[in-house]
Motif scaffolding. Structure first.
Motif, PDB file in Angstrom:
ATOM      1  N   GLN A 136     -25.740  -3.593  -2.538  1.00 51.93           N
ATOM      2  CA  GLN A 136     -24.492  -3.479  -3.310  1.00 51.93           C
ATOM      3  C   GLN A 136     -23.502  -2.555  -2.603  1.00 51.93           C
ATOM      4  O   GLN A 136     -22.295  -2.855  -2.536  1.00 51.93           O
ATOM      5  CB  GLN A 136     -24.818  -2.935  -4.715  1.00 51.93           C
ATOM      6  N   TYR A 137     -24.001  -1.465  -2.067  1.00 57.66           N
ATOM      7  CA  TYR A 137     -23.119  -0.529  -1.364  1.00 57.66           C
ATOM      8  C   TYR A 137     -22.517  -1.168  -0.104  1.00 57.66           C
ATOM      9  O   TYR A 137     -21.311  -1.064   0.158  1.00 57.66           O
ATOM     10  CB  TYR A 137     -23.921   0.719  -1.005  1.00 57.66           C
ATOM     11  N   GLN A 142     -19.916  -3.660  -1.048  1.00 58.72           N
ATOM     12  CA  GLN A 142     -18.659  -3.015  -1.469  1.00 58.72           C
ATOM     13  C   GLN A 142     -17.837  -2.568  -0.262  1.00 58.72           C
ATOM     14  O   GLN A 142     -16.611  -2.749  -0.226  1.00 58.72           O
ATOM     15  CB  GLN A 142     -18.988  -1.796  -2.356  1.00 58.72           C
ATOM     16  N   ASN A 145     -14.132  -3.873   0.864  1.00 55.92           N
ATOM     17  CA  ASN A 145     -12.990  -2.994   1.147  1.00 55.92           C
ATOM     18  C   ASN A 145     -12.405  -3.268   2.530  1.00 55.92           C
ATOM     19  O   ASN A 145     -11.184  -3.276   2.725  1.00 55.92           O
ATOM     20  CB  ASN A 145     -13.432  -1.530   1.056  1.00 55.92           C
ATOM     21  N   LYS A 155     -15.014   2.719  -8.782  1.00 58.54           N
ATOM     22  CA  LYS A 155     -15.259   1.300  -8.520  1.00 58.54           C
ATOM     23  C   LYS A 155     -13.955   0.498  -8.594  1.00 58.54           C
ATOM     24  O   LYS A 155     -13.037   0.827  -9.327  1.00 58.54           O
ATOM     25  CB  LYS A 155     -16.257   0.754  -9.538  1.00 58.54           C
ATOM     26  N   LYS A 205     -11.029  -8.462  -7.235  1.00 53.12           N
ATOM     27  CA  LYS A 205     -11.965  -9.055  -6.300  1.00 53.12           C
ATOM     28  C   LYS A 205     -11.891 -10.584  -6.376  1.00 53.12           C
ATOM     29  O   LYS A 205     -11.916 -11.271  -5.342  1.00 53.12           O
ATOM     30  CB  LYS A 205     -13.375  -8.568  -6.656  1.00 53.12           C
TER      31      LYS A 205
END
Length: 315
Positions: free
Chosen positions: A56-57, A60, A64, A296, A302
């Motif tokens: 998940q990190y 993300q 970005n 977040k 998104k």
């Protein structure tokens, strides 16, 4: 650092592909976690949960970077991420160093505690020795008092006997004088030999009296000398006792200082633990509420970015 539009499009396509693969991997990990049952699988579930959070990190960060490529044709966010990772590594290194220093301090503290216990043991032994010395001093004092009393009684008895003998001798001399005077009155014609005999006897009695007086004085001097020696010994013993008391006070002061240092160390350790707990609580609040660096992005944003990327690919 800026890229061309073509380079941005190519890199965006690669990132989108990576994002899809990470989404698939994350879904796979979720399915595996749901299949794990029972107490032995708890460790495996924890490992899968950690992998899912890592996915998940990464997803993300890729998202970005994708946004930055679409908007600014640059990849500064990944550079910032690298810097953050380096900073985290440095912070982890500092934390390990602090932990190592804390272990060293704990070891030192244990050593100091052992020394403190040894000092307390020595102090107890000294207290025992001091009590024994006090008991011996009391016994010696009682013995000295008894000896002085016996010496005084003996001296008084000897003086009394000497005075009694002297009185008897004087009385005997007086009786003999009276007898001689009577004999001189009765026998006026006594010859000179009898007078000389009486005079010689009188001289011998006087010499015996002087001899007894000298012996009495000598005995008194000896008894006074013995009494002075006993007093000197008592003074020496009192000096030793005062020296031991001074040593006892010094060692007691050392023990009190060690105890104060131990209390200061305990307070410092408690403050360090409280500060660590407070930092952990604040970090948890930041993570749960999404504040600061843990903020977040919105889901609708998104979705819009994904649609724009797909339209560009169709074109």
């Amino acid at each position: 650092m800026c890229l061309s539009q073509l380079q941005s499009v190519r890199l965006a396509a690669v990132l989108e592909d990576c994002s899809d693969q990470l989404a698939i991997l994350r879904h796979t990990l979720t399915v595996q976690m749901s299949r794990e049952r029972g107490a032995p699988a708890a460790q495996e579930r924890a490992r899968l949960a950690k992998l899912r959070r890592d996915c998940q990190y990464i997803w993300q960060q890729i998202f970005n970077l994708h946004l930055e490529l679409d908007e600014k044709q640059s990849f500064r966010s990944i550079l910032h991420l690298v810097e953050e990772v380096e900073q985290k590594k440095e912070a982890e290194k500092m934390r390990r160093e602090a932990k190592r220093q804390l272990e060293i301090r704990q070891q030192t503290l244990r050593t100091q505690q052992d020394e403190f216990k040894e000092k307390i043991k020595q102090l107890k032994e000294l207290n025992q020795v001091t009590n024994n010395l006090k008991q011996q001093m009391n016994e010696q004092s009682l013995q000295i008092a008894d000896r002085q009393k016996l010496m005084e009684e003996d001296t008084e008895l000897q003086l009394h006997l000497t005075q009694k003998k002297t009185r008897k001798t004087e009385k005997l001399l007086e009786d003999q004088r009276e007898l001689l005077e009577k004999q001189l009155k009765v026998e006026a014609s006594a010859h000179e030999a009898s007078q000389k005999f009486l005079q010689n006897q009188h001289k011998e009695l006087q010499q015996q009296l002087q001899l007894w007086q000298q012996r009495t004085k000598q005995m008194l001097q000896e008894k006074e000398q013995q009494l002075n020696n006993v007093r000197c010994k008592r003074t020496v013993n009192l000096d030793k006792l005062s020296h031991m008391r001074r040593k006892f006070r010094e060692m007691e002061q050392v023990v009190m200082e060690d105890r104060e240092e131990q209390e200061k160390l305990c307070i410092q350790q408690a403050e360090a633990r409280a500060a660590t707990k407070l930092q952990a609580w604040w970090k948890g609040c930041m993570v749960r509420r999404g504040l600061g660096s843990f903020k977040k992005t919105q889901d609708n944003k998104k979705g819009k970015k994904k649609k724009d990327v797909k339209k560009e690919k169709k074109k």
